[in-house]
Design an enzyme around this catalytic site. Structure first.
Site, PDB file in Angstrom:
ATOM      1  N   CYS A   1      36.458  39.481  33.119  1.00 46.13           N
ATOM      2  CA  CYS A   1      37.897  39.633  32.851  1.00 46.13           C
ATOM      3  C   CYS A   1      38.142  39.870  31.360  1.00 46.13           C
ATOM      4  CB  CYS A   1      38.666  38.401  33.302  1.00 46.13           C
ATOM      5  SG  CYS A   1      38.538  38.077  35.075  1.00 46.13           S
TER       6      CYS A   1
ATOM      7  N   CYS B   1      36.769  33.767  32.978  1.00 46.98           N
ATOM      8  CA  CYS B   1      35.976  34.831  33.599  1.00 46.98           C
ATOM      9  C   CYS B   1      35.463  35.818  32.547  1.00 46.98           C
ATOM     10  CB  CYS B   1      36.855  35.532  34.634  1.00 46.98           C
ATOM     11  SG  CYS B   1      36.273  37.139  35.181  1.00 46.98           S
TER      12      CYS B   1
END
Length: 105
Positions: free
Chosen positions: A26, A23
């Protein structure tokens, strides 16, 4: 899992970052959380949970997007946000939840 449950049962805020290694946002959130930890020290726990390695836990807390940040205190989810959160906002949220009325004399 029992370690996680013990951690969120504490009387100080525990900020949990549900993330995934693949991600992009993230990866942006990670260094922000490191900065937050430096600022708040022992005032709060900050934990990262990889949703791919902890699918049951992610499902239990209905994590559908990453990053999802959930703050716990005394075993209860007291705050939740999806997407990258800025350090100043996270620090303010942690400090807001450090003390509750039941903690005051």
């Amino acid at each position: 899992m029992s370690d996680f449950n013990e951690l969120i049962q504490q009387n100080k805020p525990t900020l949990v970052d549900f993330f995934a290694t693949w991600c992009g946002p993230c990866k942006v959130q990670g260094p922000i959380l490191e900065h937050v930890k430096q600022q708040v020290g022992d005032e709060a726990n900050i934990v990262k949970i990889d949703i791919d390695k902890n699918q049951t836990l992610a499902a239990q807390y209905r994590v559908q997007s990453v990053p999802t940040l959930i703050m716990f205190k005394n075993g209860e989810a007291i705050w939740r946000a999806v997407g990258v959160q800025q350090a100043d906002e996270l620090i303010a949220k942690i400090r807001d939840h450090q003390r509750t009325k039941s903690d005051e004399f």
